[in-house]
Design an enzyme around this catalytic site. Structure first.
Site, PDB file in Angstrom:
ATOM      1  N   GLU A 145       1.349  11.386 -37.142  1.00 52.61           N
ATOM      2  CA  GLU A 145       2.193  11.523 -38.459  1.00 52.61           C
ATOM      3  C   GLU A 145       3.219  10.470 -38.379  1.00 52.61           C
ATOM      4  O   GLU A 145       4.074  10.373 -37.273  1.00 52.61           O
ATOM      5  CB  GLU A 145       2.654  12.882 -38.571  1.00 52.61           C
ATOM      6  CG  GLU A 145       3.467  12.857 -39.869  1.00 52.61           C
ATOM      7  CD  GLU A 145       4.279  14.311 -40.369  1.00 52.61           C
ATOM      8  OE1 GLU A 145       4.111  15.111 -39.659  1.00 52.61           O
ATOM      9  OE2 GLU A 145       4.269  14.101 -41.577  1.00 52.61           O
ATOM     10  N   GLU A 151      14.581  11.398 -37.601  1.00 50.89           N
ATOM     11  CA  GLU A 151      13.878  12.859 -36.949  1.00 50.89           C
ATOM     12  C   GLU A 151      13.242  12.324 -35.572  1.00 50.89           C
ATOM     13  O   GLU A 151      13.283  13.043 -34.645  1.00 50.89           O
ATOM     14  CB  GLU A 151      12.987  13.546 -37.923  1.00 50.89           C
ATOM     15  CG  GLU A 151      13.643  14.132 -39.049  1.00 50.89           C
ATOM     16  CD  GLU A 151      12.772  14.547 -39.995  1.00 50.89           C
ATOM     17  OE1 GLU A 151      11.911  15.456 -39.424  1.00 50.89           O
ATOM     18  OE2 GLU A 151      12.642  14.300 -41.136  1.00 50.89           O
ATOM     19  N   ASP A 178       3.026  10.878 -45.057  1.00 48.25           N
ATOM     20  CA  ASP A 178       3.770  11.832 -45.546  1.00 48.25           C
ATOM     21  C   ASP A 178       4.619  11.031 -46.579  1.00 48.25           C
ATOM     22  O   ASP A 178       5.594  10.208 -45.958  1.00 48.25           O
ATOM     23  CB  ASP A 178       4.791  12.638 -44.645  1.00 48.25           C
ATOM     24  CG  ASP A 178       5.629  13.729 -45.042  1.00 48.25           C
ATOM     25  OD1 ASP A 178       6.201  13.588 -45.931  1.00 48.25           O
ATOM     26  OD2 ASP A 178       5.641  14.796 -44.426  1.00 48.25           O
ATOM     27  N   HIS A 181       8.761  10.805 -45.775  1.00 51.04           N
ATOM     28  CA  HIS A 181       8.926   9.836 -44.435  1.00 51.04           C
ATOM     29  C   HIS A 181       8.647   8.274 -45.264  1.00 51.04           C
ATOM     30  O   HIS A 181       9.446   7.435 -44.834  1.00 51.04           O
ATOM     31  CB  HIS A 181       7.914  10.266 -43.609  1.00 51.04           C
ATOM     32  CG  HIS A 181       8.303  11.439 -42.947  1.00 51.04           C
ATOM     33  ND1 HIS A 181       9.598  12.031 -42.574  1.00 51.04           N
ATOM     34  CD2 HIS A 181       7.407  12.454 -42.580  1.00 51.04           C
ATOM     35  CE1 HIS A 181       9.600  13.139 -42.009  1.00 51.04           C
ATOM     36  NE2 HIS A 181       8.443  13.453 -41.949  1.00 51.04           N
ATOM     37  N   HIS A 205       0.799  14.390 -46.254  1.00 52.08           N
ATOM     38  CA  HIS A 205       1.537  15.628 -46.867  1.00 52.08           C
ATOM     39  C   HIS A 205       2.411  14.941 -48.042  1.00 52.08           C
ATOM     40  O   HIS A 205       2.715  13.865 -47.821  1.00 52.08           O
ATOM     41  CB  HIS A 205       2.591  15.586 -45.591  1.00 52.08           C
ATOM     42  CG  HIS A 205       2.189  16.441 -44.415  1.00 52.08           C
ATOM     43  ND1 HIS A 205       2.710  16.448 -43.235  1.00 52.08           N
ATOM     44  CD2 HIS A 205       1.210  17.070 -44.485  1.00 52.08           C
ATOM     45  CE1 HIS A 205       2.250  17.437 -42.401  1.00 52.08           C
ATOM     46  NE2 HIS A 205       1.285  17.532 -43.103  1.00 52.08           N
ATOM     47  N   ARG A 211      12.773  16.056 -50.272  1.00 50.73           N
ATOM     48  CA  ARG A 211      11.756  16.750 -49.548  1.00 50.73           C
ATOM     49  C   ARG A 211      11.500  18.090 -50.161  1.00 50.73           C
ATOM     50  O   ARG A 211      11.033  19.245 -49.592  1.00 50.73           O
ATOM     51  CB  ARG A 211      12.437  16.990 -48.012  1.00 50.73           C
ATOM     52  CG  ARG A 211      11.146  16.767 -47.006  1.00 50.73           C
ATOM     53  CD  ARG A 211      11.630  16.764 -45.683  1.00 50.73           C
ATOM     54  NE  ARG A 211      10.551  16.823 -45.066  1.00 50.73           N
ATOM     55  CZ  ARG A 211      10.427  16.672 -43.476  1.00 50.73           C
ATOM     56  NH1 ARG A 211      11.496  16.742 -42.969  1.00 50.73           N
ATOM     57  NH2 ARG A 211       9.232  16.326 -42.773  1.00 50.73           N
ATOM     58  N   GLU A 240       3.995  19.947 -48.201  1.00 47.23           N
ATOM     59  CA  GLU A 240       5.016  20.425 -47.090  1.00 47.23           C
ATOM     60  C   GLU A 240       6.260  20.335 -47.309  1.00 47.23           C
ATOM     61  O   GLU A 240       6.774  19.066 -47.329  1.00 47.23           O
ATOM     62  CB  GLU A 240       4.700  19.478 -45.818  1.00 47.23           C
ATOM     63  CG  GLU A 240       5.473  19.885 -44.611  1.00 47.23           C
ATOM     64  CD  GLU A 240       5.623  18.857 -43.383  1.00 47.23           C
ATOM     65  OE1 GLU A 240       5.674  19.198 -42.316  1.00 47.23           O
ATOM     66  OE2 GLU A 240       5.653  17.682 -43.787  1.00 47.23           O
TER      67      GLU A 240
END
Ligand code: MN
Length: 263
Positions: A145, A151, A178, A181, A205, A211, A240
């Site tokens: 991922e 992060e 994702d 991201h 995702h 988010r 997610e």
């Protein structure tokens, strides 16, 4: 394209609320659930397999990151013993993924690289290769991922993931993209950039730019799904939301309401 939604799998003794989430996902029309699992050895595997099959749900993907965030295991740890435990943990996930026909996601398990990037990269590739070879024997796909730099300090972009995959050079290692991201890291809009993954896109995702659930922000999801269709992407797109608030039920319901209009 199939839809799933992330749910945390509780360890022994707390299965009931999770069963309720799976029932709700099934009722709402999801094809699967994505499982966030700390230690697969503590999971009641038979019960999990049976519940999924009774509800006609698939397990889309296993998220492994709690191995690092809770237990401190990473593939680049200075201690050889800890690296070995990290590989073993991922192999345990692979075994479970084999029974569930799901993919295994590698995110946080790649640890922290900043102290010596070259050495960390070498260790990561070594560990990943060992895991991916054992996954190959079980017919399991592994997805790296791409996570934003605030992060995780490695493999933040799709380009970096593609370079890593080329280096590992095993057909069962691909990418988890994702949208949250990507919106932070990529140099092009999500619907333009995603196409570079081609057939190495193993899992997606979706969360909006904040988010929250897709539709709660301003990411161009309609065009993003157009791109996935043009790529003939037929694997899972998984909701997610981080943090998973206000509740699993609310996330699962409002995401489905939004996504079924555009998928
Ligand atoms: Mn993600």
């Amino acid at each position: 394209m199939k839809l799933s939604v992330v749910a945390s799998v509780p360890e022994n003794g707390r299965f009931l609320p999770f069963e309720k989430s799976m029932k709700l996902a099934s009722r709402l029309g999801y094809d699967g659930v994505e499982l966030n699992i700390r230690d697969p050895r503590r999971i009641e595997e038979r019960k999990l397999v049976k519940t999924l099959s009774d509800l006609d749900l698939r397990a889309s993907c296993i998220i492994t990151g709690q191995g690092f965030t809770v237990d401190g295991l990473s593939l680049v740890d200075p201690s050889a013993r800890t690296r070995k435990l990290a590989v073993q943990r991922i192999k345990d996930h692979i075994l479970l993924a084999g029974s569930l026909s799901s993919i295994v996601l590698i995110g946080w398990m790649r640890g922290i690289w900043k102290y010596n990037r070259m050495r960390a990269r070498r260790r990561f590739l070594e560990g990943l290769r060992v895991c991916a070879e054992s996954a190959q024997d079980s017919g399991v796909l592994m997805g790296i991922e791409c996570i934003n730099r605030y992060e995780v300090d490695s493999i933040n972009t799709l380009d970096e993931a593609l370079a890593t995959i080329r280096e590992v050079d095993l057909g069962n290692v691909g990418i988890v993209a994702d949208t949250f991201h990507m919106n932070i890291e990529e140099d092009k809009p999500i619907y333009e950039k995603i196409v570079i993954c081609k057939n190495r896109l193993f899992h997606v995702h979706v969360a909006d730019n904040n988010r929250k659930v897709p539709g709660a922000g301003h990411l161009p999801f309609r065009r993003f799904f157009d791109s996935l269709r043009r790529m003939s992407y037929d694997r899972f797109v998984s909701v997610e939301v981080v943090p998973p608030e206000p509740s699993f039920a609310s996330i699962a319901e409002s995401s489905m309401t939004y996504l079924q209009k555009i998928v």
